[in-house]
Scaffold this motif. Structure first.
Motif: not given
Length: 292
Positions: A191, A198, A201
């Motif tokens: 990630w 985030v 990813a």
């Protein structure tokens, strides 16, 4: 063999698999054809609904699968229908019952089904999978005991040991333990973070994860709570990266659950992701039984 999927008009897609089937059999490994509901947009609930709710279409799909298995010299089939809705729960079990009967009428063929991991029957998006009903009509199940964290979630362990254990304990209360193949991941996720959230990813193999830690010269930590390794590093732009993955220690912890719960065996997703220690560990801990 991954994978055949259902096309418009209820035909199955093609796969150049004859050499792989022959090679598999030469090593006394039973080849199974995998049938999915994959489309260009991913796993399709609408496609499943169309197949399961229409008896004519359902029978055509069953015929296609039986023809594929018998004509290509497969040992059987794995059904990997994902995102089955609660409204199709009984229809899915009924489809598997019909398919198994048809296969057994043609010879000694295996029917298995890939199942998402669940720890109870109250999770709304998993109610389409009746563990007890499915377990009663197939030869064995492959429980996908991974992806508790994914690219769409915050960072965390992919296959935490306590959740894997809870999944097994729920499953063996629904079906015989010797009908359960416990599925493991051969991968993890990286990630990329931005201000604590985030940003992006991606999936990484075990080899890729170790190379990332090595190239950024950061230590690999190991969570005793989750029985999975993890590490953090910053890239050249100062962005923080968090990696959780599976390694040899994590694999051993899960393999030891198999004799403890008397499961049928183990499996993994997927062989194309390099995990060189995996085969060695299995051969050290188990006597592999050949079915051919």
């Amino acid at each position: 063999m991954f994978e055949y999927h259902i096309l418009p008009g209820v035909a199955l897609s093609t796969l150049n698999d004859r050499y792989t089937i022959q090679t598999s059999r030469s090593f006394r490994v039973a080849p199974l054809a995998t049938i999915t509901n994959l489309t260009s947009e991913g796993f399709s609930s609408a496609l499943i609904r169309q197949v399961l709710s229409n008896p004519q279409i359902r029978n055509r799909v069953v015929n296609e699968i039986v023809t594929l298995v018998t004509q290509k010299n497969y040992s059987g089939v794995t059904i990997d229908f994902e995102r089955v809705a609660e409204t199709e729960r009984d229809l899915f079990t009924g489809f598997l019952r019909i398919l198994n009967q048809r296969l057994k009428n043609r010879g000694r063929y295996y029917l298995s089904v890939a199942l998402p991991a669940k720890t109870d029957d109250q999770i709304p998006w998993l109610r389409g999978y009746d563990y007890g009903g499915i377990g009663s009509v197939v030869d064995f199940t492959f429980i996908m005991a991974y992806d508790w964290h994914t690219p769409d979630s915050p960072p965390g362990p992919v296959a935490p040991i306590q959740e894997v254990r809870r999944t097994i304990e729920y499953a063996i209360n629904q079906m015989p333990s010797n009908k359960i193949i416990l599925g493991f991941p051969r991968y993890g996720y990286e990630w990329t973070m931005s201000n604590g959230s985030v940003q992006s990813a991606r999936a990484v193999s075990v080899d890729m994860a170790i190379q990332l830690a090595s190239s950024h010269q950061v230590p690999i930590q190991y969570s005793n709570e989750y029985q999975q390794p993890h590490f953090t590093f910053r890239d050249e732009n100062g962005r923080r990266h968090i990696v959780w993955y599976e390694d040899a220690r994590a694999r051993v912890a899960k393999l030891l659950l198999v004799p403890r719960y008397r499961l049928r065996g183990v499996g993994a997703w997927q062989l194309g992701l390099h995990f060189p220690q995996s085969g060695f560990i299995v051969s050290e801990l188990f006597d592999v039984q050949k079915v051919l």
